[in-house]
Every structure is written in structure tokens, then in C-alpha cells.
Design an enzyme around this catalytic site. Sequence first.
Site, PDB file in Angstrom:
ATOM      1  N   SER A 119       0.836  -1.202   0.000  1.00 41.88           N
ATOM      2  CA  SER A 119       0.000   0.000   0.000  1.00 41.88           C
ATOM      3  C   SER A 119       0.868   1.246   0.000  1.00 41.88           C
ATOM      4  CB  SER A 119      -0.924  -0.008   1.210  1.00 41.88           C
ATOM      5  OG  SER A 119      -0.179  -0.186   2.387  1.00 41.88           O
ATOM      6  N   HIS A 140      -1.948  -2.791  -6.399  1.00 43.79           N
ATOM      7  CA  HIS A 140      -2.504  -2.508  -5.077  1.00 43.79           C
ATOM      8  C   HIS A 140      -4.014  -2.731  -5.069  1.00 43.79           C
ATOM      9  CE1 HIS A 140      -3.119   0.743  -1.729  1.00 43.79           C
ATOM     10  NE2 HIS A 140      -3.213  -0.471  -1.261  1.00 43.79           N
ATOM     11  N   GLU A 152      -4.890  -0.192  -7.988  1.00 45.51           N
ATOM     12  CA  GLU A 152      -3.953   0.900  -8.278  1.00 45.51           C
ATOM     13  C   GLU A 152      -2.687   0.230  -8.838  1.00 45.51           C
ATOM     14  OE1 GLU A 152      -2.791   2.987  -4.673  1.00 45.51           O
ATOM     15  OE2 GLU A 152      -2.808   4.912  -5.703  1.00 45.51           O
ATOM     16  N   ASN A 190      -3.163   6.242  -0.775  1.00 46.08           N
ATOM     17  CA  ASN A 190      -2.854   6.487   0.638  1.00 46.08           C
ATOM     18  C   ASN A 190      -2.268   7.866   0.902  1.00 46.08           C
ATOM     19  OD1 ASN A 190      -3.857   4.298   2.083  1.00 46.08           O
ATOM     20  ND2 ASN A 190      -2.321   3.003   1.110  1.00 46.08           N
TER      21      ASN A 190
HETATM   22  N1  CAA Z   1     -20.365 -12.275  -2.289  1.00 43.93           N
HETATM   23  C1  CAA Z   1     -20.676 -11.382  -3.228  1.00 43.93           C
HETATM   24  N2  CAA Z   1     -20.970 -10.117  -2.967  1.00 43.93           N
HETATM   25  C2  CAA Z   1     -20.966  -9.723  -1.683  1.00 43.93           C
HETATM   26  C3  CAA Z   1     -20.627 -10.599  -0.640  1.00 43.93           C
HETATM   27  C4  CAA Z   1     -20.355 -11.941  -0.976  1.00 43.93           C
HETATM   28  N3  CAA Z   1     -20.025 -12.872  -0.088  1.00 43.93           N
HETATM   29  N4  CAA Z   1     -20.665  -9.912   0.529  1.00 43.93           N
HETATM   30  C5  CAA Z   1     -21.025  -8.658   0.216  1.00 43.93           C
HETATM   31  N5  CAA Z   1     -21.226  -8.542  -1.119  1.00 43.93           N
HETATM   32  C6  CAA Z   1     -21.649  -7.381  -1.882  1.00 43.93           C
HETATM   33  C7  CAA Z   1     -23.082  -7.009  -1.508  1.00 43.93           C
HETATM   34  O1  CAA Z   1     -24.038  -7.783  -2.201  1.00 43.93           O
HETATM   35  C8  CAA Z   1     -23.127  -5.575  -1.919  1.00 43.93           C
HETATM   36  O2  CAA Z   1     -23.259  -5.465  -3.336  1.00 43.93           O
HETATM   37  P1  CAA Z   1     -24.538  -4.780  -4.017  1.00 43.93           P
HETATM   38  O3  CAA Z   1     -24.484  -3.349  -3.553  1.00 43.93           O
HETATM   39  O4  CAA Z   1     -24.288  -4.962  -5.479  1.00 43.93           O
HETATM   40  O5  CAA Z   1     -25.700  -5.541  -3.485  1.00 43.93           O
HETATM   41  C9  CAA Z   1     -21.745  -5.083  -1.552  1.00 43.93           C
HETATM   42  O6  CAA Z   1     -20.898  -6.244  -1.565  1.00 43.93           O
HETATM   43  C10 CAA Z   1     -21.682  -4.442  -0.177  1.00 43.93           C
HETATM   44  O7  CAA Z   1     -22.013  -5.431   0.778  1.00 43.93           O
HETATM   45  P2  CAA Z   1     -22.888  -5.152   2.090  1.00 43.93           P
HETATM   46  O8  CAA Z   1     -24.146  -4.413   1.711  1.00 43.93           O
HETATM   47  O9  CAA Z   1     -23.061  -6.428   2.833  1.00 43.93           O
HETATM   48  O10 CAA Z   1     -21.951  -4.287   2.960  1.00 43.93           O
HETATM   49  P3  CAA Z   1     -22.013  -2.741   3.274  1.00 43.93           P
HETATM   50  O11 CAA Z   1     -22.995  -2.019   2.476  1.00 43.93           O
HETATM   51  O12 CAA Z   1     -22.063  -2.672   4.752  1.00 43.93           O
HETATM   52  O13 CAA Z   1     -20.571  -2.287   2.766  1.00 43.93           O
HETATM   53  C11 CAA Z   1     -18.236  -2.147   2.622  1.00 43.93           C
HETATM   54  C12 CAA Z   1     -19.406  -2.829   3.297  1.00 43.93           C
HETATM   55  C13 CAA Z   1     -18.181  -2.585   1.171  1.00 43.93           C
HETATM   56  C14 CAA Z   1     -16.979  -2.638   3.343  1.00 43.93           C
HETATM   57  C15 CAA Z   1     -18.428  -0.594   2.720  1.00 43.93           C
HETATM   58  O14 CAA Z   1     -18.634  -0.205   4.038  1.00 43.93           O
HETATM   59  C16 CAA Z   1     -17.247   0.149   2.165  1.00 43.93           C
HETATM   60  O15 CAA Z   1     -17.101   0.309   0.967  1.00 43.93           O
HETATM   61  N6  CAA Z   1     -16.372   0.641   3.090  1.00 43.93           N
HETATM   62  C17 CAA Z   1     -15.158   1.344   2.710  1.00 43.93           C
HETATM   63  C18 CAA Z   1     -14.100   0.340   2.383  1.00 43.93           C
HETATM   64  C19 CAA Z   1     -12.815   0.997   1.966  1.00 43.93           C
HETATM   65  O16 CAA Z   1     -12.651   2.197   1.899  1.00 43.93           O
HETATM   66  N7  CAA Z   1     -11.845   0.125   1.655  1.00 43.93           N
HETATM   67  C20 CAA Z   1     -10.518   0.567   1.269  1.00 43.93           C
HETATM   68  C21 CAA Z   1      -9.643   0.511   2.467  1.00 43.93           C
HETATM   69  S1  CAA Z   1      -8.035   1.094   2.082  1.00 43.93           S
HETATM   70  C22 CAA Z   1      -7.239  -0.249   1.522  1.00 43.93           C
HETATM   71  O17 CAA Z   1      -7.727  -1.349   1.481  1.00 43.93           O
HETATM   72  C23 CAA Z   1      -5.892  -0.072   0.994  1.00 43.93           C
HETATM   73  C24 CAA Z   1      -4.843   0.465   1.817  1.00 43.93           C
HETATM   74  O18 CAA Z   1      -3.787   0.629   1.244  1.00 43.93           O
HETATM   75  C25 CAA Z   1      -4.912   0.812   3.214  1.00 43.93           C
END
Ligand code: CAA
Length: 284
Positions: A119, A140, A152, A190
Amino acid sequence: MEIKKIGIIGAGTMGHGIAMVAAKSGHEVIMRDIEQNYVDNGLQKIDKFLSKSVAREKMTEEEKKQALALIKGTTKVEDLKDCEIIIEAVVENIELKKKVFKELDEICGPDVIFASNTSTIPITEMAAATSRPDKFIGMHFFNPVPIMKLIEVIRGLGTSDETAESVVALAKQVGKIPIEAHDYPGFISNRILMPMINEAVFCLMEGVASKEDIDGVMKLGMNHPMGPLELADLIGLDTCLYIMEVLYGGFADSKYRPCPLLKKMVNAGYLGRKTGRGFFEYTR
Ligand code: CAA
């Protein structure tokens, strides 16, 4: 070059997530970790996620079976030597990553592409630890890997156009959207995300508002799916601190200084979801 067989180093959150999306798109995958129980844990999590996908009618039982059949777990690094690309997803420690890539460099043929899921660690520096800086690139992924659409793609100083084109094509094949960046601390994601999270921790430390209200402002006012403190818990507070330190050191600019409260939380072992406690508490 079309990539069919993918090696993954690390079966943790990112490693097994990458293995799953690669297999779902029909790629053969070999996922390696240092101990069999880490490998088994990663495989179990893949099975669990795919079962939920079937229950949510996002895939059929048959598609789940096909994806699982494409993933093999191993503890032997030599098992990855026939892959066309190896994606490294071990912990964010530059010395460890260099060691992993040096070992792979000796085992793999000269055409194998090496990609790091880092990251924030400089791609150019890791590439320099191998004999193939032209075949080295950043790939990434974002957490949760199966859901987040972005990859990324980071070019090191020596990355060839051919390598970048292959990796961009692979990112599309696994159902993601690639966005390219050059190799500067924090890349794009980041460099922007972490100072926001760090500033949210400063707000909490200075008593500007409660953690719920800090997150509430960003969710309700900015439409972020999660507040910055909840997101920090998802990413891991140790990872957040590490990224801030890389930005602070890499730019030698005080605007990236890590918040003392973030340091204190990490020192206390409150690392977020993975330890059951970060800014919020989680039942396992
Ligand atoms: N199979 C298929 N699809 C699934 C699934 C599964 N087992 N579980 C969940 N999904 C799908 C859901 O169906 C939904 O899709 P649709 O909108 O098409 O129906 C989607 O995924 C979201 O699922 P949920 O509704 O259950 O979950 P939510 O609405 O509470 O969202 C989240 C959860 C996606 C984590 C959301 O809160 C989010 O986007 N949070 C921000 C995450 C983020 O910013 N991540 C980046 C972090 S930084 C990083 O990773 C890199 C770094 O370098 C630090």
C-alpha cells in the site's frame, strides 16, 4: 503476454482475497504461506465468502466449485515457479518483501512478472532487489478485495510498458478497474486517504467531537460508506501508522506527522477489527 497462472505470496486478508478474485475469473492460482495453518485459514475464508455469494445468488454452486478447484495452497515457494505472475501480499515490511522477491528471483524464469500489493512501500526500491526491474510493478488491491473495484497499478522507475500493459489487462480480466500511478510515497490512494484518517484521529484527540460524531459527519455529509475511524479499524491501526510514517519520512514534511493518539493506540495493541478493539469494539 496473457496471464493464465498466478502465484500469490501470503494467504492473509489481501492474499486470499486476491486468490479468490483471480480464480473466480478462471485463472489458475497457487497461494503460498509459510505455515500450513495460514494456508488452510485462507482457503477456509475463500470457501466461506463463496458460500455467502451462492446464498446471495451472486454465483451458482457450480461456479463456486469451479473457482475452488482452481486454487491450490502450498507452503513451498518453488511451487510458484511456473506462474506467469507472482503477486506478493505479505506484511508491510520492506526487508521482508525484498527477501521474498530475492528468493523468487532465483527460482523463477526471467519472464515472470513480480507484482507487489504494497500500500505504500516504494516499488522502485523493491524492484532494485531483483534482477528484473522491468518486470516489476505495484498491484494494489483494496479491502475487502472481492468487493472493491479498484486496482492501483504503480510503475517503478524501471517498469517496462509491456509489463504495465500485461498487468492492466490482468486487472480487467479479474473484474477490476485499473488506475495507474507513479511511484511516490503513498501513490495516489494512501497519500490522500491516510492524512484524512490521521486528521480524524487528531480531531478525536483534541476533543473536537466523539468518535461516533466524527464518523457521522463523513458518512452523512460526504456520503462515505464508512467513517474514517471505522475505516482505520478495518485497515488496521498499525498499517495506518506505518503508512503515515512512510509519508512523513518519504516527503520529509511535517504535515504528514502521525497523530500521537494513533501511536498510543498501536502501542496499546488496539489495532482495530483484527484484535477486536480499535477506535470501536468488535465481537469476534
Ligand atoms: N459475495 C458477493 N458479494 C458480496 C458478498 C459476498 N459474499 N458480501 C457482500 N457482497 C456485496 C453485496 O451484495 C453488496 O453489493 P450490491 O451493492 O451490489 O448488493 C456489496 O458487496 C456491499 O455489501 P454489504 O451491503 O453487505 O456491505 P455494506 O454495504 O455494509 O458495505 C463495505 C461494506 C463494502 C466494506 C463498505 O462499508 C465500504 O465500501 N467501506 C469502505 C471500504 C474501503 O474504503 N476500503 C478501502 C480501504 S483502504 C485499503 O484497502 C488499501 C490500503 O492501502 C490501506
